[in-house]
Scaffold this motif. Structure first.
Motif, PDB file in Angstrom:
ATOM      1  N   ASN A  75       0.819  -1.217   0.000  1.00  0.00           N
ATOM      2  CA  ASN A  75       0.000   0.000   0.000  1.00  0.00           C
ATOM      3  C   ASN A  75       0.850   1.262   0.000  1.00  0.00           C
ATOM      4  N   ARG A  76       2.091   1.135   0.431  1.00  0.00           N
ATOM      5  CA  ARG A  76       2.970   2.301   0.558  1.00  0.00           C
ATOM      6  C   ARG A  76       4.116   2.175  -0.449  1.00  0.00           C
ATOM      7  N   GLN A  77       4.230   3.207  -1.277  1.00  0.00           N
ATOM      8  CA  GLN A  77       5.188   3.187  -2.379  1.00  0.00           C
ATOM      9  C   GLN A  77       6.233   4.279  -2.170  1.00  0.00           C
ATOM     10  N   ARG A  78       7.479   3.925  -2.426  1.00  0.00           N
ATOM     11  CA  ARG A  78       8.590   4.873  -2.305  1.00  0.00           C
ATOM     12  C   ARG A  78       9.374   4.888  -3.616  1.00  0.00           C
ATOM     13  N   ARG A  79       9.709   6.078  -4.069  1.00  0.00           N
ATOM     14  CA  ARG A  79      10.503   6.234  -5.287  1.00  0.00           C
ATOM     15  C   ARG A  79      11.653   7.201  -5.019  1.00  0.00           C
ATOM     16  N   GLN A  80      12.786   6.927  -5.637  1.00  0.00           N
ATOM     17  CA  GLN A  80      13.931   7.839  -5.621  1.00  0.00           C
ATOM     18  C   GLN A  80      14.153   8.297  -7.052  1.00  0.00           C
ATOM     19  N   ILE A  81      13.930   9.573  -7.298  1.00  0.00           N
ATOM     20  CA  ILE A  81      13.990  10.117  -8.659  1.00  0.00           C
ATOM     21  C   ILE A  81      15.104  11.149  -8.738  1.00  0.00           C
ATOM     22  N   GLU A  82      15.993  10.987  -9.718  1.00  0.00           N
ATOM     23  CA  GLU A  82      17.079  11.945  -9.926  1.00  0.00           C
ATOM     24  C   GLU A  82      16.680  12.914 -11.036  1.00  0.00           C
ATOM     25  N   ILE A  83      16.675  14.199 -10.721  1.00  0.00           N
ATOM     26  CA  ILE A  83      16.321  15.232 -11.698  1.00  0.00           C
ATOM     27  C   ILE A  83      17.577  16.052 -11.992  1.00  0.00           C
ATOM     28  N   GLY A 170      -2.459   4.922   9.527  1.00  0.00           N
ATOM     29  CA  GLY A 170      -1.267   4.316  10.078  1.00  0.00           C
ATOM     30  C   GLY A 170      -0.895   3.028   9.378  1.00  0.00           C
ATOM     31  N   THR A 171       0.336   2.611   9.565  1.00  0.00           N
ATOM     32  CA  THR A 171       0.815   1.412   8.871  1.00  0.00           C
ATOM     33  C   THR A 171       0.124   0.138   9.354  1.00  0.00           C
ATOM     34  N   TRP A 172      -0.467   0.157  10.545  1.00  0.00           N
ATOM     35  CA  TRP A 172      -1.142  -1.040  11.038  1.00  0.00           C
ATOM     36  C   TRP A 172      -2.318  -1.429  10.150  1.00  0.00           C
ATOM     37  N   THR A 173      -2.905  -0.445   9.449  1.00  0.00           N
ATOM     38  CA  THR A 173      -4.050  -0.744   8.582  1.00  0.00           C
ATOM     39  C   THR A 173      -3.657  -1.613   7.392  1.00  0.00           C
ATOM     40  N   ASP A 174      -2.361  -1.669   7.066  1.00  0.00           N
ATOM     41  CA  ASP A 174      -1.930  -2.480   5.923  1.00  0.00           C
ATOM     42  C   ASP A 174      -2.195  -3.966   6.148  1.00  0.00           C
ATOM     43  N   TRP A 175      -2.365  -4.392   7.412  1.00  0.00           N
ATOM     44  CA  TRP A 175      -2.677  -5.790   7.701  1.00  0.00           C
ATOM     45  C   TRP A 175      -4.128  -6.131   7.361  1.00  0.00           C
ATOM     46  N   PHE A 176      -4.969  -5.106   7.264  1.00  0.00           N
ATOM     47  CA  PHE A 176      -6.401  -5.356   7.082  1.00  0.00           C
ATOM     48  C   PHE A 176      -6.951  -4.817   5.757  1.00  0.00           C
TER      49      PHE A 176
END
Length: 416
Positions: A75-83, A170-176
């Motif tokens: 559910n949580r996405q992280r990106r590292q973008i070089e500009i 919160g991150t706890w919701t990712d379990w449900f």
């Protein structure tokens, strides 16, 4: 397949534990706690909806990402973008990309701290959910996602973007709960928008560079055409004068031919508008003026004040010559009494100024040129030096015109 089943089992197990806890609390209630069938029905219905929702999430993630793995399912996405732009420019580009997201609701951007926070409403990916408002899964649903983007300046004048797309919970919701791939969509959409804007910027820069190169070629072509038109006329007049002098004053004819040779030696064509020096251009201009002094006699006086230390200053060819020819043609030749040409150079604050002045007819004189020569000089300065060089033409006191070139002191051209 194993990852997909493991994901569904994890969601189902979390809900099963929650339902068991709820069942325990239900059984402790007075009176209604003796009835097990309501909580059993609720538990089975909820588990069916949870499992169906998990499989639906799997199918949609596979559809939009083309694969199923831990990075796409989350559910949580992280990106590292070089500009490849300075941090401030990278921030502006990123801010514009986020603001163009569909369903964007609220954006907070702080340019000083290079941070952006935004809220994005979740789309109804499959229309109305089963059972509508009576769907127990929706009782704990999350209506929005949120975005946090931070630009970090790098030593190479580029910006590194850390992009986080997650549910507004919160991150706890990712379990449900699952987000049906909406945060993956947002992260990919922002990454694509940034890449598109960087590509557009590159295309504009390439187009501008191509246009500048074309303008430079056109300016050089106009300069060559100007030489082709002016030099034969000048050569004809000089040779005709020398021919006449050979009969009446051979010494002066020989002197004129010597100056002509000097002038032509410094007029040899250069490749691709190669830089000359102030000293070389001064020698060409003085050879030209010496020829005219023989032709005009006492009507022409020349005064030169160019320090030896400045004669190595890089200077585009024919610029000084153009200013000298303008002073003669439009300033002194129309006057019966002739006049004086001054050539002066000075250095101040990292710049060199070269001035050609006359005491002739002035800006409002009878001989008005087309301005092509001066326009050509300004265009060549712009293409060669950008904003670091200029040409100023003003009235001289008490009469005549003063044209001043301002150039970087002993530096190579900025634009090649």
């Amino acid at each position: 397949m194993f990852k997909s089943l493991l994901f569904v089992l994890r969601i189902a197990l979390a809900w099963l534990l929650a339902i068991l806890l709820l069942s325990g609390l239900w059984s402790e209630l007075p009176l209604i706690g003796r009835w097990d069938w309501p909580i059993a029905m609720f538990g089975m219905l909820t588990m069916a909806l949870v499992v169906a929702g998990a499989f639906s999430h799997l199918g949609r993630v596979r559809l939009i990402a083309g694969r199923i793995d831990r990075s796409t399912l989350g559910n949580r996405q992280r990106r590292q973008i070089e500009i490849p732009f300075e941090a401030g420019e990278a921030f502006d580009l990123l801010d514009a990309a986020i603001r163009e997201l569909p369903r964007i609701q609220h954006v907070e951007s702080a340019r000083d701290s290079l941070q952006i926070r935004a809220k994005v409403a979740r789309p109804d990916t499959y229309g109305e959910r089963p059972l509508g408002r009576f769907n127990p899964v929706l009782w704990f649903g999350i209506a929005r996602n949120q975005i946090l983007a931070t630009v970090t300046p790098r030593a190479d004048d580029a910006g590194s973007v850390t992009l986080i797309c997650e549910p507004e919970a919160g991150t706890w919701t990712d379990w449900f709960l699952v987000d049906d791939g909406t945060n993956y969509e947002n992260a990919e959409a922002i990454s694509r928008a940034v890449a598109r804007r960087v590509a557009e910027r590159r295309r504009r820069e390439q187009a501008a560079a191509a246009q500048t190169a074309t303008e430079k070629e056109l300016t050089v072509a106009r300069l060559s055409l100007l030489h082709a038109q002016v030099e034969p006329h000048f050569l004809y007049n000089t040779l005709a004068s020398a021919q006449l002098l050979t009969r009446s004053d051979p010494a002066r004819a020989d002197e004129m031919l010597g100056h002509l040779i000097q002038y032509l030696r410094h007029s040899l064509p250069r490749t691709e508008d190669e830089l000359s020096t102030l000293g070389t251009e001064l020698e060409r201009a003085l050879a030209y003026l010496e020829i005219l002094k023989i032709r005009m006699g006492p009507r022409l006086n020349v005064q030169v004040d160019v320090p030896e230390a400045l004669r190595a200053t890089p200077l585009p060819p024919m610029m000084l010559q153009t200013l000298v020819e303008n002073a003669i043609k439009h300033g002194l030749e129309p006057r019966t009494a002739g006049g004086t040409i001054w050539i002066r150079a000075r250095r101040q604050e990292g710049q060199v100024t070269v001035t050609v002045a006359d005491d002739g007819e002035g800006l409002g004189g009878k001989s008005n040129g087309t301005g092509i020569g001066l326009a050509n000089v300004r265009e060549r300065l712009r293409l060669r030096y950008g904003n670091d060089a200029s040409l100023a033409v003003v009235a001289n006191f008490p009469s005549g015109v003063a044209a001043t070139l301002t150039l970087p002191a002993r530096t190579e051209a900025i634009h090649d």
